[in-house]
Design a protein around this motif. Structure first.
Motif, mmCIF file in Angstrom:
data_model
loop_
_atom_site.group_PDB
_atom_site.id
_atom_site.type_symbol
_atom_site.label_atom_id
_atom_site.label_comp_id
_atom_site.label_asym_id
_atom_site.label_seq_id
_atom_site.Cartn_x
_atom_site.Cartn_y
_atom_site.Cartn_z
ATOM 1 N N GLN A 271 80.936 27.654 10.291
ATOM 2 C CA GLN A 271 80.589 27.040 9.322
ATOM 3 C C GLN A 271 79.942 25.880 9.059
ATOM 4 O O GLN A 271 79.391 25.090 9.606
ATOM 5 C CB GLN A 271 82.370 26.567 8.689
ATOM 6 C CG GLN A 271 83.029 27.486 8.128
ATOM 7 C CD GLN A 271 84.228 26.828 7.393
ATOM 8 O OE1 GLN A 271 83.993 26.299 6.118
ATOM 9 N NE2 GLN A 271 84.962 26.842 7.923
ATOM 10 N N SER A 272 78.706 26.064 7.724
ATOM 11 C CA SER A 272 77.903 25.344 8.483
ATOM 12 C C SER A 272 77.448 24.402 6.842
ATOM 13 O O SER A 272 77.643 25.739 5.577
ATOM 14 C CB SER A 272 76.662 26.071 8.814
ATOM 15 O OG SER A 272 75.963 26.239 7.847
ATOM 16 N N TYR A 273 77.276 23.381 6.449
ATOM 17 C CA TYR A 273 76.801 22.838 5.437
ATOM 18 C C TYR A 273 75.835 22.115 5.130
ATOM 19 O O TYR A 273 75.562 21.053 5.979
ATOM 20 C CB TYR A 273 77.806 22.717 4.061
ATOM 21 C CG TYR A 273 79.202 21.405 4.717
ATOM 22 C CD1 TYR A 273 78.273 20.078 4.514
ATOM 23 C CD2 TYR A 273 79.404 21.374 5.738
ATOM 24 C CE1 TYR A 273 79.081 19.389 4.770
ATOM 25 C CE2 TYR A 273 80.460 20.215 6.263
ATOM 26 C CZ TYR A 273 80.236 19.376 6.139
ATOM 27 O OH TYR A 273 80.984 18.156 6.820
ATOM 28 N N PRO A 274 75.115 21.962 4.111
ATOM 29 C CA PRO A 274 73.716 21.547 4.200
ATOM 30 C C PRO A 274 73.783 19.300 3.709
ATOM 31 O O PRO A 274 74.996 19.233 2.915
ATOM 32 C CB PRO A 274 72.919 21.394 2.878
ATOM 33 C CG PRO A 274 73.472 22.287 2.039
ATOM 34 C CD PRO A 274 74.414 22.588 2.989
ATOM 35 N N LEU A 275 73.016 19.167 4.222
ATOM 36 C CA LEU A 275 73.010 17.057 4.184
ATOM 37 C C LEU A 275 72.794 16.688 3.594
ATOM 38 O O LEU A 275 71.520 16.797 3.597
ATOM 39 C CB LEU A 275 73.703 16.647 5.770
ATOM 40 C CG LEU A 275 74.597 17.716 6.758
ATOM 41 C CD1 LEU A 275 74.466 15.863 8.196
ATOM 42 C CD2 LEU A 275 76.188 17.470 6.122
ATOM 43 N N PHE A 276 73.073 16.179 2.350
ATOM 44 C CA PHE A 276 72.482 14.579 1.391
ATOM 45 C C PHE A 276 73.224 13.665 1.225
ATOM 46 O O PHE A 276 74.978 14.143 1.131
ATOM 47 C CB PHE A 276 72.104 16.008 0.553
ATOM 48 C CG PHE A 276 73.216 16.579 -0.385
ATOM 49 C CD1 PHE A 276 74.272 15.865 -1.448
ATOM 50 C CD2 PHE A 276 73.780 17.688 -0.797
ATOM 51 C CE1 PHE A 276 75.395 16.734 -1.922
ATOM 52 C CE2 PHE A 276 74.904 18.606 -0.975
ATOM 53 C CZ PHE A 276 74.932 17.821 -1.846
ATOM 54 N N LEU A 277 73.037 13.094 0.595
ATOM 55 C CA LEU A 277 73.223 12.068 -0.155
ATOM 56 C C LEU A 277 73.319 11.782 -1.868
ATOM 57 O O LEU A 277 71.515 11.929 -1.819
ATOM 58 C CB LEU A 277 72.325 10.077 0.557
ATOM 59 C CG LEU A 277 72.506 9.077 -0.117
ATOM 60 C CD1 LEU A 277 74.385 8.430 0.263
ATOM 61 C CD2 LEU A 277 71.723 8.101 0.572
ATOM 62 N N LEU A 278 74.048 11.578 -2.088
ATOM 63 C CA LEU A 278 74.215 11.781 -2.996
ATOM 64 C C LEU A 278 74.968 10.745 -4.112
ATOM 65 O O LEU A 278 75.674 9.792 -3.586
ATOM 66 C CB LEU A 278 74.975 13.015 -4.526
ATOM 67 C CG LEU A 278 74.294 13.012 -5.709
ATOM 68 C CD1 LEU A 278 74.648 14.502 -6.574
ATOM 69 C CD2 LEU A 278 76.524 13.040 -6.280
ATOM 70 N N LYS A 279 73.994 9.949 -5.176
ATOM 71 C CA LYS A 279 74.461 8.520 -5.564
ATOM 72 C C LYS A 279 74.008 9.060 -7.272
ATOM 73 O O LYS A 279 73.209 8.985 -8.056
ATOM 74 C CB LYS A 279 74.214 7.539 -5.163
ATOM 75 C CG LYS A 279 73.847 6.707 -4.224
ATOM 76 C CD LYS A 279 73.664 5.605 -4.039
ATOM 77 C CE LYS A 279 71.988 5.382 -3.608
ATOM 78 N NZ LYS A 279 71.657 4.231 -3.167
#
Length: 411
Positions: A271-279
């Motif tokens: 499986q794959s999923y996008p990586l991001f930083l959220l605050k």
């Protein structure tokens, strides 16, 4: 239109939202838990079940809530963590024995964590499960004594008024968006490709974090001598990596990880999923608290995201329980600001740590690479630094909530 009133309404019945319902049960509160999907307890684990790293602090919170016994037989302890960079001489390791704990953390299958939570929810007094239900509208008027929520459930619209509304509805949080709570989002330009693999050699309860020029790769020990692999790839490479056959994917993992566990002989579904930083800009306002991925979504490096959310749960539950006992309005901003202030340092430090670690090891310049390797060697030779990092990643540093100390909220 059907109308109900609750003291606390939790939007999002995932693992963080369900944990909060378990934590607040028994506090003389009427609690509603809203979830879009049916809260079914599914059956058999399988080879491909996704796993989550649970910090030592999270294990203690779950144990205090009566959840750990259901996980203890299948959760795999992490006795050591090995950190290295491919092509470099530097490495570092953390050992549970040096920290005086039985394990630095545990690896548990997400399906089993969810099953333990969902098995406990129907047994909780004062907790109503409102699912499946589709959120339609959230309204909080200035100076109002409650938040108003409309959702669609069983062919009818239901209106709920709640003294406290908790957004536990994930990174794309509809509650956060409807209330206009701003969030900063940074795209890493990477995806995490996850799968379970079987190595030739036993993992011996060691977790590996290995940095490569192509991105970090982590292997976590699982039951049946499996390992959970999290392989970071650039966005442009995702289609090609996902299209590889099993043998070629194992070769890619082998090339990045090396031979420490011998040849890899089996891999499950990828499986794959996008990586991001959220605050989120705000974690509390009058009548609203924001927790878990709705408040912060991290890079999976070091496996801190879910654990940070569980610490949100423990802190918010303690603040609400104490306010309730003292006769305060649990949705008042002065009460909820205590939660936000308590959590601010841990959240900022954990976000900064994971983000900086990813950026540092992504830098290809040779002077930076040399400094990284020397830094790893120096770190490995400095027990105080290792202890500080271990305490932080175990969730045992700073002001600990009662639940993380093994104390009931009434204690």
């Amino acid at each position: 239109m059907t109308q109900n009133n609750y003291d606390v309404l939790i939007i999002g019945g995932g693992m963080v939202g369900a944990s909060l319902a378990c934590a607040l049960a028994g506090q003389d509160l009427r609690i509603g838990l809203v979830e879009a999907a049916p809260l079914n307890v599914s059956e058999h684990p399988g080879y491909d079940d996704r796993s989550i790293a649970l910090a030592q602090g999270t294990r203690r919170i779950f144990q205090t809530l009566g959840l750990w016994d259901a996980l203890a037989l299948t959760a795999t302890p992490i006795r050591q963590i090995h950190i290295s960079e491919r092509g470099g001489i530097g490495f570092a390791h953390l050992d549970s024995r040096d920290q005086g704990v039985d394990a630095l953390g545990y690896v548990a299958e997400a399906r089993l964590i969810g099953a333990a939570l969902r098995a406990q929810l129907p047994t909780l007094s004062g907790v109503d499960l409102l699912c499946p239900a589709r959120l339609e509208q959230v309204v909080i008027k200035p100076e109002a004594a409650y938040a108003t929520v409309h959702f669609f459930n069983e062919d009818r619209t239901v209106e709920i008024r709640a003294g406290l509304l908790v957004a536990a509805d994930g990174a794309q949080s509809p509650v956060r968006e409807q209330l206009g709570i701003a969030a900063v989002r940074w795209e890493y330009g990477q995806h995490a490709v996850i799968a379970n693999i079987t190595p030739t050699l036993p993992h011996e309860n060691i977790a590996y974090e290995r940095f490569t020029a192509a991105g970090p790769i982590a292997l976590l020990p699982m039951s049946d001598q499996r390992c959970a692999v999290v392989c970071t790839v650039n966005d442009s490479e995702v289609p090609a990596v996902m299209a590889l056959d099993d043998a070629d994917f194992l070769s890619l993992v082998q090339e990045r990880f090396g031979d420490r566990l011998g040849p890899f002989v089996r891999v499950g579904r990828r499986q794959s999923y996008p990586l991001f930083l959220l605050k989120a800009r705000e974690h509390a306002r009058a009548r609203v608290a924001v927790i878990g991925n709705a408040a912060h979504t991290l890079h999976p490096i070091a496996g801190q995201g879910f654990n940070l959310g569980v610490r949100d749960v423990a802190a918010l539950a303690e603040v609400v329980a104490e306010a309730r006992r003292s006769g305060e309005d649990i949705g008042d901003l002065r009460v909820l600001s205590r939660y936000a202030d308590w959590r601010r340092w841990d959240q900022r430090r954990t976000i900064a740590f994971t983000d900086a670690l990813n950026r540092l090891f992504a830098n290809p310049l040779w002077p930076v690479r040399a400094a990284r390797n020397l830094g790893l060697l120096a770190f490995d030779l400095c027990p105080p630094l290792k202890r500080q990092l271990a305490r932080q990643t175990m969730g045992l540093d700073g002001r600990l909530p009662k639940l993380a100390r093994g104390l009931a909220l009434t204690a």
